[in-house]
Write an enzyme that holds these catalytic residues in place. Structure first.
Site, PDB file in Angstrom:
ATOM      1  N   ARG A   1       4.407 -14.101 -14.120  1.00  0.00           N
ATOM      2  CA  ARG A   1       5.717 -14.676 -13.794  1.00  0.00           C
ATOM      3  C   ARG A   1       5.590 -15.794 -12.753  1.00  0.00           C
ATOM      4  NH1 ARG A   1       9.261 -13.870  -9.728  1.00  0.00           N
ATOM      5  NH2 ARG A   1       8.351 -11.925  -8.999  1.00  0.00           N
TER       6      ARG A   1
ATOM      7  N   LYS B   1     -11.082   1.509 -14.314  1.00  0.00           N
ATOM      8  CA  LYS B   1     -11.515   0.178 -13.870  1.00  0.00           C
ATOM      9  C   LYS B   1     -11.987  -0.673 -15.050  1.00  0.00           C
ATOM     10  CE  LYS B   1     -11.194   0.236  -9.250  1.00  0.00           C
ATOM     11  NZ  LYS B   1     -10.565  -0.812  -8.437  1.00  0.00           N
TER      12      LYS B   1
ATOM     13  N   ASP C   1       0.849  -1.189   0.000  1.00  0.00           N
ATOM     14  CA  ASP C   1       0.000   0.000   0.000  1.00  0.00           C
ATOM     15  C   ASP C   1       0.887   1.242   0.000  1.00  0.00           C
ATOM     16  OD1 ASP C   1      -2.010   2.051   0.898  1.00  0.00           O
ATOM     17  OD2 ASP C   1      -3.262   0.268   1.141  1.00  0.00           O
TER      18      ASP C   1
ATOM     19  N   HIS D   1     -12.756   5.790   6.710  1.00  0.00           N
ATOM     20  CA  HIS D   1     -12.132   6.994   7.246  1.00  0.00           C
ATOM     21  C   HIS D   1     -13.214   8.076   7.426  1.00  0.00           C
ATOM     22  CE1 HIS D   1      -9.406  10.408   7.586  1.00  0.00           C
ATOM     23  NE2 HIS D   1      -8.489   9.507   7.922  1.00  0.00           N
TER      24      HIS D   1
ATOM     25  N   THR E   1      -4.926   6.647   0.523  1.00  0.00           N
ATOM     26  CA  THR E   1      -6.169   6.798   1.304  1.00  0.00           C
ATOM     27  C   THR E   1      -6.210   5.836   2.481  1.00  0.00           C
ATOM     28  OG1 THR E   1      -7.256   5.339  -0.280  1.00  0.00           O
ATOM     29  CG2 THR E   1      -7.654   7.702  -0.534  1.00  0.00           C
TER      30      THR E   1
ATOM     31  N   LEU F   1      -6.540  -4.694  -4.852  1.00  0.00           N
ATOM     32  CA  LEU F   1      -7.519  -3.719  -4.350  1.00  0.00           C
ATOM     33  C   LEU F   1      -6.991  -2.287  -4.396  1.00  0.00           C
ATOM     34  CD1 LEU F   1      -8.756  -6.405  -3.221  1.00  0.00           C
ATOM     35  CD2 LEU F   1      -9.424  -5.129  -1.197  1.00  0.00           C
TER      36      LEU F   1
ATOM     37  N   TYR G   1     -11.791   7.010 -12.868  1.00  0.00           N
ATOM     38  CA  TYR G   1     -12.061   5.799 -12.096  1.00  0.00           C
ATOM     39  C   TYR G   1     -12.845   4.793 -12.945  1.00  0.00           C
ATOM     40  CZ  TYR G   1     -13.724   3.028  -8.034  1.00  0.00           C
ATOM     41  OH  TYR G   1     -14.007   2.029  -7.135  1.00  0.00           O
TER      42      TYR G   1
HETATM   43  P1  NAD Z   1      -9.790   2.688   0.195  1.00  0.00           P
HETATM   44  O1  NAD Z   1      -9.508   3.998  -0.423  1.00  0.00           O
HETATM   45  O2  NAD Z   1     -10.064   2.640   1.657  1.00  0.00           O
HETATM   46  O3  NAD Z   1      -8.621   1.656  -0.109  1.00  0.00           O
HETATM   47  C1  NAD Z   1      -7.784   1.728  -1.226  1.00  0.00           C
HETATM   48  C2  NAD Z   1      -6.366   1.431  -0.776  1.00  0.00           C
HETATM   49  O4  NAD Z   1      -5.495   1.445  -1.923  1.00  0.00           O
HETATM   50  C3  NAD Z   1      -5.831   2.481   0.199  1.00  0.00           C
HETATM   51  O5  NAD Z   1      -5.205   1.845   1.290  1.00  0.00           O
HETATM   52  C4  NAD Z   1      -4.827   3.266  -0.642  1.00  0.00           C
HETATM   53  O6  NAD Z   1      -3.788   3.852   0.123  1.00  0.00           O
HETATM   54  C5  NAD Z   1      -4.331   2.194  -1.604  1.00  0.00           C
HETATM   55  N1  NAD Z   1      -3.776   2.717  -2.851  1.00  0.00           N
HETATM   56  C6  NAD Z   1      -4.312   3.654  -3.675  1.00  0.00           C
HETATM   57  N2  NAD Z   1      -3.524   3.855  -4.731  1.00  0.00           N
HETATM   58  C7  NAD Z   1      -2.451   3.028  -4.588  1.00  0.00           C
HETATM   59  C8  NAD Z   1      -1.276   2.782  -5.350  1.00  0.00           C
HETATM   60  N3  NAD Z   1      -1.055   3.425  -6.510  1.00  0.00           N
HETATM   61  N4  NAD Z   1      -0.384   1.873  -4.885  1.00  0.00           N
HETATM   62  C9  NAD Z   1      -0.596   1.221  -3.721  1.00  0.00           C
HETATM   63  N5  NAD Z   1      -1.689   1.412  -2.954  1.00  0.00           N
HETATM   64  C10 NAD Z   1      -2.596   2.305  -3.390  1.00  0.00           C
HETATM   65  O7  NAD Z   1     -11.034   2.075  -0.616  1.00  0.00           O
HETATM   66  P2  NAD Z   1     -11.835   0.703  -0.417  1.00  0.00           P
HETATM   67  O8  NAD Z   1     -13.258   1.038  -0.278  1.00  0.00           O
HETATM   68  O9  NAD Z   1     -11.178  -0.151   0.575  1.00  0.00           O
HETATM   69  O10 NAD Z   1     -11.658   0.058  -1.869  1.00  0.00           O
HETATM   70  C11 NAD Z   1     -10.769  -0.999  -2.132  1.00  0.00           C
HETATM   71  C12 NAD Z   1     -10.947  -1.467  -3.561  1.00  0.00           C
HETATM   72  O11 NAD Z   1     -12.272  -1.925  -3.773  1.00  0.00           O
HETATM   73  C13 NAD Z   1     -10.682  -0.384  -4.602  1.00  0.00           C
HETATM   74  O12 NAD Z   1     -10.015  -0.953  -5.702  1.00  0.00           O
HETATM   75  C14 NAD Z   1     -12.074   0.043  -5.008  1.00  0.00           C
HETATM   76  O13 NAD Z   1     -12.090   0.541  -6.310  1.00  0.00           O
HETATM   77  C15 NAD Z   1     -12.847  -1.244  -4.861  1.00  0.00           C
HETATM   78  N6  NAD Z   1     -14.284  -0.974  -4.636  1.00  0.00           N
HETATM   79  C16 NAD Z   1     -14.726  -0.557  -3.415  1.00  0.00           C
HETATM   80  C17 NAD Z   1     -16.081  -0.281  -3.248  1.00  0.00           C
HETATM   81  C18 NAD Z   1     -16.659   0.163  -1.938  1.00  0.00           C
HETATM   82  O14 NAD Z   1     -17.840   0.483  -1.895  1.00  0.00           O
HETATM   83  N7  NAD Z   1     -15.946   0.191  -0.845  1.00  0.00           N
HETATM   84  C19 NAD Z   1     -16.969  -0.429  -4.329  1.00  0.00           C
HETATM   85  C20 NAD Z   1     -16.447  -0.828  -5.558  1.00  0.00           C
HETATM   86  C21 NAD Z   1     -15.107  -1.119  -5.696  1.00  0.00           C
HETATM   87  N1  UDP Z   2       6.170  -7.016 -13.511  1.00  0.00           N
HETATM   88  C1  UDP Z   2       6.281  -6.852 -12.169  1.00  0.00           C
HETATM   89  N2  UDP Z   2       6.680  -7.929 -11.405  1.00  0.00           N
HETATM   90  C2  UDP Z   2       6.972  -9.134 -11.953  1.00  0.00           C
HETATM   91  C3  UDP Z   2       6.834  -9.284 -13.341  1.00  0.00           C
HETATM   92  C4  UDP Z   2       6.439  -8.193 -14.103  1.00  0.00           C
HETATM   93  O1  UDP Z   2       6.027  -5.782 -11.613  1.00  0.00           O
HETATM   94  O2  UDP Z   2       7.297 -10.039 -11.195  1.00  0.00           O
HETATM   95  C5  UDP Z   2       5.740  -5.869 -14.329  1.00  0.00           C
HETATM   96  C6  UDP Z   2       6.791  -5.464 -15.331  1.00  0.00           C
HETATM   97  O3  UDP Z   2       7.262  -4.192 -14.943  1.00  0.00           O
HETATM   98  C7  UDP Z   2       6.058  -5.388 -16.640  1.00  0.00           C
HETATM   99  C8  UDP Z   2       4.602  -5.653 -16.328  1.00  0.00           C
HETATM  100  O4  UDP Z   2       4.583  -6.266 -15.052  1.00  0.00           O
HETATM  101  O5  UDP Z   2       6.123  -4.084 -17.169  1.00  0.00           O
HETATM  102  C9  UDP Z   2       3.939  -6.558 -17.310  1.00  0.00           C
HETATM  103  O6  UDP Z   2       4.653  -7.764 -17.359  1.00  0.00           O
HETATM  104  P1  UDP Z   2       4.560  -8.741 -18.612  1.00  0.00           P
HETATM  105  O7  UDP Z   2       5.480  -9.881 -18.347  1.00  0.00           O
HETATM  106  O8  UDP Z   2       3.155  -9.067 -18.882  1.00  0.00           O
HETATM  107  O9  UDP Z   2       5.017  -7.856 -19.819  1.00  0.00           O
HETATM  108  P2  UDP Z   2       6.424  -7.312 -20.284  1.00  0.00           P
HETATM  109  O10 UDP Z   2       7.450  -7.589 -19.219  1.00  0.00           O
HETATM  110  O11 UDP Z   2       6.672  -8.046 -21.533  1.00  0.00           O
HETATM  111  O12 UDP Z   2       6.185  -5.857 -20.484  1.00  0.00           O
END
Ligand code: NAD
Ligand code: UDP
Ligand code: UDP
Length: 317
Positions: free
Chosen positions: A111, A154, A38, A186, A42, A78, A150
């Site tokens: 992988r 998605k 994470d 939150h 958020t 997630l 979003y």
């Molecule tokens: P949330 O915002 O509480 O949790 C999302 C988590 O993802 C957070 O901990 C945030 O820090 C982390 N995160 C965001 N961007 C990131 C990134 N680039 N790299 C690593 N971590 C990252 O929301 P939630 O309600 O717990 O939702 C979780 C998942 O479920 C999401 O993918 C959301 O789209 C999906 N979802 C939730 C609901 C709902 O009603 N709660 C409905 C539909 C889909």
């Molecule tokens: N990747 C990763 N962890 C792994 C293997 C791949 O984060 O253990 C990432 C990597 O950066 C790559 C992406 O996943 O860009 C997609 O991987 P894939 O093997 O499908 O495609 P390619 O490596 O050919 O771009």
């Protein structure tokens, strides 16, 4: 208590968020070894602080838009802000998280030959023209609006999951989650249930957007987590997408009135403008989940709200 299962190494991205932290709890109690990845955008350490001392739990601060090289058996993807105010704060990052994040997690799964589940959303249906929504509906989505980062992010993630499935034979699961609420949301999350409860407990006005006649169907978190785990446990041939949510539909005004009544609040309802592209109706058809997962929600809105109100009371006062 640890159940009698084989201990799997399971990656939960977004594991410090609302749903993710409950999922980590559940997987640990099922006897698994959990890696929570994470970036704390958020999510918070508060959500998982009770797990830090557990030797089978690990927090890694990492952004899924960057490659990730770890060794695991299963992946729940997630990571992504879920509340409109948060995902619209940095919309480009939201799309990157959905798309680049999915590519990296799919690359990782490829992988490792690991099963991977995507937390998709009812937002893939947009402002739906069929009601209730079934999985074969393609949706009605604005590609250029303020919710698009979003919704389209998605949708593209789902495309990637199905292309890795077809092109690389990856073992995928796609769950379309409908509005879910509960403890650990939150107080500034911005979604409707937490907003209304916090406002009611503080006797502030309840902010109903638009006329409040728009509908949502609210699922309590415990029911949703059960469904995600069941979905991950289905046979290889079942990829989904599958709708997960509570089919009982309420108007936003009904929710406001229920929250005021249950908290005994003196709050009044204040009508504010409706955000762009706010869907008018949303209700999952969960026939597929009933059939394939043997699942349906068991916690009513009243029961779930009671638990959530107690949580916010303890948090705020
Ligand atoms: P949330 O915002 O509480 O949790 C999302 C988590 O993802 C957070 O901990 C945030 O820090 C982390 N995160 C965001 N961007 C990131 C990134 N680039 N790299 C690593 N971590 C990252 O929301 P939630 O309600 O717990 O939702 C979780 C998942 O479920 C999401 O993918 C959301 O789209 C999906 N979802 C939730 C609901 C709902 O009603 N709660 C409905 C539909 C889909
Ligand atoms: N990747 C990763 N962890 C792994 C293997 C791949 O984060 O253990 C990432 C990597 O950066 C790559 C992406 O996943 O860009 C997609 O991987 P894939 O093997 O499908 O495609 P390619 O490596 O050919 O771009
Ligand atoms: N909403 C509201 N007041 C709030 C927050 C949300 O009336 O303080 C409405 C919002 O306009 C939408 C519904 O409640 O119609 C659900 O909003 P939320 O942000 O929880 O999730 P969405 O389903 O729109 O992604």
């Amino acid at each position: 208590m640890m159940k009698n299962t084989i201990r799997k190494k399971i990656l939960v991205t977004g594991g410090a968020g609302f749903l993710g932290s409950h999922l980590c709890d559940r997987l640990l109690s099922d006897g698994h070894d959990v890696l929570c990845v994470d970036n704390l955008y958020t999510g918070t350490k508060d959500n998982i602080k009770h797990l830090i001392a557990n030797p089978f739990f690990e927090l890694m601060r990492h952004d899924v838009t960057m490659p990730l090289y770890v060794e695991v058996d299963e992946i729940y993807n997630l990571a992504c802000p879920a509340s409109p105010i948060h995902y619209q704060h940095d919309p480009v990052q939201t799309t990157k998280t959905c798309v680049h994040g999915s590519i990296n997690m799919l690359g990782l799964a490829k992988r490792l030959n690991a099963r991977i589940l995507q937390a998709s959303t009812s937002e893939v249906y947009g402002d739906p023209r069929i009601h209730p929504q079934t999985e074969d509906y393609w949706g009605h989505v604005n590609p250029i609006g303020s919710r698009s980062c979003y919704d389209e992010g998605k949708r593209c993630a789902e495309t990637l999951f199905f292309d890795y499935y077809r092109q690389h034979n990856l073992d995928i699961k796609v769950a379309r989650i409908f509005n879910t609420y509960g403890t650990r949301m939150h107080p500034n999350d911005g979604r409707v249930v937490s907003n209304f409860i916090v406002q009611a407990l503080k006797n502030q006005s309840i902010t109903v957007y638009g006329s409040g006649e728009q509908t949502r169907s609210f699922c309590y978190v415990d029911d949703l987590i059960e469904a995600l785990v069941r979905m991950m446990g289905t046979g290889n041939s079942f990829t989904g997408p599958v709708n997960l949510g509570n089919p009982v539909e309420f108007t936003i005004l009904e929710l406001a009135e229920k929250v005021i009544e249950m908290t005994g609040s003196s709050s009044k309802i204040n009508f504010e403008s409706l955000p762009q592209d706010d869907p008018i109706q949303r209700q999952p058809d969960i026939s597929l989940a009933r059939e394939r997962l043997g699942w349906e929600p068991s916690i009513s809105l009243e029961q779930g709200l009671k638990k959530t109100i107690t949580y916010f009371e303890q948090l705020l006062f």
